[in-house]
Scaffold this active site. Structure first.
Site, PDB file in Angstrom:
ATOM      1  N   SER A 138     -31.197  -7.964  -3.515  1.00  0.00           N
ATOM      2  CA  SER A 138     -30.794  -8.711  -4.719  1.00  0.00           C
ATOM      3  C   SER A 138     -29.534  -9.489  -4.399  1.00  0.00           C
ATOM      4  O   SER A 138     -28.750  -9.079  -3.531  1.00  0.00           O
ATOM      5  CB  SER A 138     -30.502  -7.717  -5.857  1.00  0.00           C
ATOM      6  OG  SER A 138     -29.949  -8.402  -6.964  1.00  0.00           O
ATOM      7  N   TYR A 154     -26.113  -0.231  -9.438  1.00  0.00           N
ATOM      8  CA  TYR A 154     -27.221  -1.047  -8.918  1.00  0.00           C
ATOM      9  C   TYR A 154     -26.757  -1.824  -7.680  1.00  0.00           C
ATOM     10  O   TYR A 154     -27.420  -1.823  -6.641  1.00  0.00           O
ATOM     11  CB  TYR A 154     -27.698  -2.006 -10.013  1.00  0.00           C
ATOM     12  CG  TYR A 154     -28.824  -2.933  -9.614  1.00  0.00           C
ATOM     13  CD1 TYR A 154     -30.106  -2.444  -9.390  1.00  0.00           C
ATOM     14  CD2 TYR A 154     -28.609  -4.307  -9.452  1.00  0.00           C
ATOM     15  CE1 TYR A 154     -31.148  -3.300  -9.028  1.00  0.00           C
ATOM     16  CE2 TYR A 154     -29.641  -5.159  -9.097  1.00  0.00           C
ATOM     17  CZ  TYR A 154     -30.910  -4.656  -8.892  1.00  0.00           C
ATOM     18  OH  TYR A 154     -31.940  -5.496  -8.538  1.00  0.00           O
TER      19      TYR A 154
END
Ligand SMILES: NC(=O)c1ccc[n+]([C@@H]2O[C@H](COP(=O)([O-])OP(=O)(O)OC[C@H]3O[C@@H](n4cnc5c(N)ncnc54)[C@H](OP(=O)(O)O)[C@@H]3O)[C@@H](O)[C@H]2O)c1
Length: 266
Positions: A136, A149
């Site tokens: 990501s 995250y």
């Protein structure tokens, strides 16, 4: 014949990737996620041979179950492994603590590492082959309430870089895709899509699927989706002071969107 395994194939980026791969000549797919019904429906709708394993990737025996499936159903061959399954639960560290970091690491880092460990012998035997890890942009730039995250994706990126160097000589290409905001079931990006000012920031899972093919069989080491998200990663290194001020300012909270897992948890 080319055997490709996609984790998180029941929806979003994984589903789009399975559909994209199914159009490749001679493709044979293995779909992995927890929701069996979704996997069955997708497998039956694809124009190529597709089998599935319904499993929670954080389970202790998940990697061995998947390896056994490849050995019994696909001749022990594996030409492409797409480590895509993942999730996010937002929350400030002071409130969500280590428990939140742990669940992110178990799914977004430990699970792909454990699965790769179990399947690397098959990938080497099937070489030339490839692994694509879906990281990501949050694995390069962290924002408030996404620390757990980001930590899991930073870890995935570091490990992927090392694996790229290690497996090069064995004919296993290791690529990485770094999506920005992509509207999916798990990451709907509703807050951004609702406003004309921010709608342009959100892309589609099909674009990530194309990038996964570039980073796997196409041989690219890494791909941002959309490509301009690479600028955020560059700015984080070359202009860390201004970036830090922007990311810790009030306006940055608009960039932290809600996720499906987080909604489920509340
Ligand atoms: N969408 C974005 O904005 C975005 C941005 C950057 C990175 N990413 C990354 O892209 C990947 C795919 O995300 P997405 O947007 O497609 O999300 P999604 O729509 O929520 O899909 C996630 C997939 O992972 C599977 N999964 C979740 N937990 C699992 C578990 N414990 N065991 C097995 N499978 C599990 C889900 O299937 P089941 O529920 O059926 O198990 C689903 O197929 C993730 O790694 C995510 O971090 C997404």
């Amino acid at each position: 014949m080319s055997v490709a395994l996609v984790t998180g194939a029941s929806t979003g980026i994984g589903e789009a990737t399975a559909i994209r791969l199914s159009r490749e000549p001679g493709a044979e797919l293995v779909l992995v996620a927890r929701r069996e019904e979704r996997l069955r429906e997708l497998a039956e709708s694809l124009p190529c041979r597709a089998t599935y394993v319904a499993v929670d990737l954080t389970d202790e025996d998940a990697p061995q179950r998947i390896r056994q499936h490849l050995e019994s159903e696909h001749r022990g061959e594996l030409h492409l492994l797409v480590n895509n399954a993942g999730a996010a639960w937002r929350g400030e560290f002071a409130e969500s603590g280590h428990a939140n970091v742990k669940r992110h690491m178990e799914l977004n880092f430990d699970a792909p590492v454990r699965l790769t460990e179990a399947l690397l012998p098959l990938l080497r035997k099937s070489a030339p082959s490839a692994i694509v890890n879906v990281a990501s942009t949050a694995g390069r730039v962290a924002r408030a309430r996404t620390g757990a995250y980001s930590a899991s994706k930073f870890a995935l990126i570091g490990w992927t870089d090392a694996l790229y160097a290690e497996e090069k000589g064995n004919g296993v290409h290791v690529g990485m895709v770094l999506p920005g905001y992509i509207a999916t079931e798990g990451f709907p990006a509703t807050e951004l899509r609702e406003k004309a000012l921010t709608r342009w920031l959100v892309s589609k899972p099909e674009r990530v699927a194309d990038a996964i093919l570039e980073a796997g069989p196409g041989g690219r080491a890494e791909r941002y989706v959309p490509r301009f998200y690479a600028l955020a990663a560059v700015a984080r290194v070359l202009a860390s002071g201004p970036m830090r001020r922007v990311l810790s300012g009030g306006a940055a909270s608009a960039l932290t969107t809600s996720t499906a897992e987080e909604e489920r948890a509340t």
